[in-house]
Write a protein that holds these residues in place. Structure first.
Motif, PDB file in Angstrom:
ATOM      1  N   GLY A 101       2.511   7.232   3.199  1.00  0.00           N
ATOM      2  CA  GLY A 101       1.774   8.005   2.098  1.00  0.00           C
ATOM      3  C   GLY A 101       1.826   9.510   2.188  1.00  0.00           C
ATOM      4  O   GLY A 101       0.755  10.184   2.144  1.00  0.00           O
ATOM      5  N   ASP A 102       3.223  10.069   2.195  1.00  0.00           N
ATOM      6  CA  ASP A 102       3.376  11.111   2.001  1.00  0.00           C
ATOM      7  C   ASP A 102       2.778  12.261   3.095  1.00  0.00           C
ATOM      8  O   ASP A 102       2.330  13.411   3.033  1.00  0.00           O
ATOM      9  CB  ASP A 102       3.149  11.929   0.784  1.00  0.00           C
ATOM     10  CG  ASP A 102       4.176  10.975  -0.270  1.00  0.00           C
ATOM     11  OD1 ASP A 102       5.147  10.734  -0.008  1.00  0.00           O
ATOM     12  OD2 ASP A 102       3.331  10.935  -1.389  1.00  0.00           O
ATOM     13  N   GLY A 103       2.627  11.346   4.551  1.00  0.00           N
ATOM     14  CA  GLY A 103       2.059  12.115   5.564  1.00  0.00           C
ATOM     15  C   GLY A 103       0.347  12.206   5.398  1.00  0.00           C
ATOM     16  O   GLY A 103      -0.305  12.747   6.386  1.00  0.00           O
ATOM     17  N   THR A 138      -1.492   2.704  -1.094  1.00  0.00           N
ATOM     18  CA  THR A 138      -0.281   2.505  -0.146  1.00  0.00           C
ATOM     19  C   THR A 138      -0.629   2.022   1.132  1.00  0.00           C
ATOM     20  O   THR A 138      -1.831   2.273   1.836  1.00  0.00           O
ATOM     21  CB  THR A 138       0.142   4.229   0.292  1.00  0.00           C
ATOM     22  OG1 THR A 138       0.419   4.909  -1.070  1.00  0.00           O
ATOM     23  CG2 THR A 138       1.302   4.138   0.963  1.00  0.00           C
ATOM     24  N   HIS A 187       4.638  -0.172   2.520  1.00  0.00           N
ATOM     25  CA  HIS A 187       5.781   0.222   3.418  1.00  0.00           C
ATOM     26  C   HIS A 187       5.683  -0.618   4.518  1.00  0.00           C
ATOM     27  O   HIS A 187       4.959  -0.693   5.406  1.00  0.00           O
ATOM     28  CB  HIS A 187       5.362   1.728   3.830  1.00  0.00           C
ATOM     29  CG  HIS A 187       5.386   2.851   2.847  1.00  0.00           C
ATOM     30  ND1 HIS A 187       6.250   3.942   2.965  1.00  0.00           N
ATOM     31  CD2 HIS A 187       4.557   2.959   1.708  1.00  0.00           C
ATOM     32  CE1 HIS A 187       5.896   4.528   1.688  1.00  0.00           C
ATOM     33  NE2 HIS A 187       5.107   3.890   1.085  1.00  0.00           N
ATOM     34  N   GLU A 199       1.696   0.035  -2.877  1.00  0.00           N
ATOM     35  CA  GLU A 199       2.931   0.357  -2.623  1.00  0.00           C
ATOM     36  C   GLU A 199       3.060   0.069  -1.061  1.00  0.00           C
ATOM     37  O   GLU A 199       2.224   0.518  -0.264  1.00  0.00           O
ATOM     38  CB  GLU A 199       3.279   1.962  -2.653  1.00  0.00           C
ATOM     39  CG  GLU A 199       4.583   2.279  -2.277  1.00  0.00           C
ATOM     40  CD  GLU A 199       4.970   3.756  -2.414  1.00  0.00           C
ATOM     41  OE1 GLU A 199       5.364   4.238  -3.587  1.00  0.00           O
ATOM     42  OE2 GLU A 199       4.553   4.583  -1.408  1.00  0.00           O
TER      43      GLU A 199
END
Length: 405
Positions: free
Chosen positions: A236-238, A197, A221, A219
């Motif tokens: 990255g989901d935190g 990520t 962002h 991925e």
């Protein structure tokens, strides 16, 4: 029996050339015909040496506030399609060509270039001796310019040119960046499913850049230029991103502060970094190096660059008017110590020895491994060449080494 075909008469209003005037800030003037929208525009006059890829050039946000002179004499042959745009719109302030194609000829073409320029309000000029104009800019340097289809007096237009903004000192990333964050998902392929990520700061990003990362299992962002460190660490989901990327973009790197402070904070935390073009200049400034304005810049898809880490020479795509200044008196093959590690020159332009890439390495006591890197040119190279595509693989390897993947 004979048959006849009646040919429609040409519309006199359409066939009549519309006069246009181009005036440089040093007073040199060129007359031609309108190409694109009617009106008046101002910007920095630069030239692009690519013989193909004009649609990618027009839609590259790095050209914001610039009037682009194409050195290839015949432009528009393949028209405009709906697939090759590098962003949501045309960004050039004006366009200068010698001989525009009268009729596009390509199976992917959807409309003529002249029509696209008109629809997007881009003022241009054709019928100009672009060779003479390019030679003038090579001798005198990039400078302000005006194009007008409504002004016939060069002196009057010259006054307005000299009153327009200069590129030096302009912070422009906020004018071209995305308004909201978005995600480009990893694409299954030879790399498998999602592997990493990355937080990518949009300073004028081209659409092909996250696509090159996505096809390698990343991925992406994409964040606005105003993103904070908290925004980056939330990716990255935190858990934080596996890497940080800074894109290309317009403007003077010396006028930028926020993105440099963000990058320094990320380097302090050991986040692997990859930057291209404007991202290379900001990396240099984050490491304590300076930047300066080139006389006429590098713009085109035929610039020779040597990767000093491998000795390989690449033909590369460029679009930059500023460059990183290596400290005076320090040889290019000597490292410079920074608060984050040792900075070394990884790439140089073989035409003029301009710094085209940087690496940040750990101290020798820690193995001297690669921590972060950047290049001044465009490895995504949507219009080609593709010699530098390996840099995305180098970013993958860097993140994998840090992650232990």
């Amino acid at each position: 029996m004979t048959s006849s075909v009646t040919t429609p008469l040409a519309d006199p209003a359409r066939s009549r050339p519309r006069p246009a005037l181009l005036v440089l800030e040093d007073g040199r003037a060129f007359r031609g015909e309108a190409f694109g929208a009617e009106g008046e525009t101002f910007g920095e006059a630069v030239f692009n040496t690519g013989m193909t890829g004009y649609q990618e050039t027009l839609t590259d946000p790095s050209y914001h506030r610039q009037v682009v002179v194409m050195t290839a004499p015949h432009i528009g042959n393949t028209g405009v399609n709906d697939e090759d745009a590098e962003s949501r719109r045309i960004w050039v302030a004006g366009y200068v060509v010698r001989d525009p194609a009268r009729v596009p000829s390509n199976w992917r073409s959807r409309r003529p270039l002249d029509e696209e320029l008109r629809e997007q309000g881009v003022v241009g000029i054709s019928g100009v001796d672009t060779r003479a104009l390019t030679r003038h800019l090579r001798e005198r340097g990039a400078m302000r310019v005006g194009i007008s289809t409504v002004e016939t007096d060069p002196e009057a237009l010259l006054d307005r040119v000299r009153g327009s903004a200069q590129m030096v000192g302009l912070e422009l990333a906020d004018e071209v960046t995305t308004s909201e964050a978005y995600v480009v998902p990893a694409r299954p392929g030879e790399w498998g499913e999602k592997r990493f990520t990355v937080a990518a700061l949009d300073l004028g990003i081209k659409s092909m850049t996250p696509a090159r990362m996505a096809e390698r299992g990343i991925e992406v962002h994409v964040l606005p230029a105003t993103a904070t460190l908290d925004d980056v660490l939330a990716v990255g989901d935190g858990a934080g991103p596996d890497g940080l990327f800074y894109s290309n973009g317009p403007g003077d790197p010396a006028a930028t502060t926020h993105q440099i402070e963000l990058l320094q904070a990320a380097l302090e935390r050991g986040v692997p970094y990859f930057g291209i073009c404007f991202g290379n200049q900001l990396f240099g400034r984050a490491l304590g190096l300076g930047t300066y304005k080139l006389t006429y810049g590098h713009r085109g898809i035929n610039q020779p660059v040597m990767d000093r880490t491998t000795g390989k020479v690449e033909v590369t795509a460029h679009n930059h008017g500023f460059a990183v200044a290596w400290p005076e008196g320090v040889p290019l093959d000597h490292p410079v110590q920074t608060p984050y590690g040792s900075a070394v020159v990884s790439h140089v332009c073989l035409n003029d020895d301009v710094v085209e890439g940087l690496e940040l390495r750990a101290p020798d006591s820690e193995g001297g491994g690669l921590l972060s890197f950047s290049v001044q040119y465009h490895p995504e190279a949507a219009a080609g060449p593709h010699d530098a595509a390996y840099l995305f693989d180098r970013f993958v390897t860097l993140m994998a080494d840090r992650k232990g993947a």
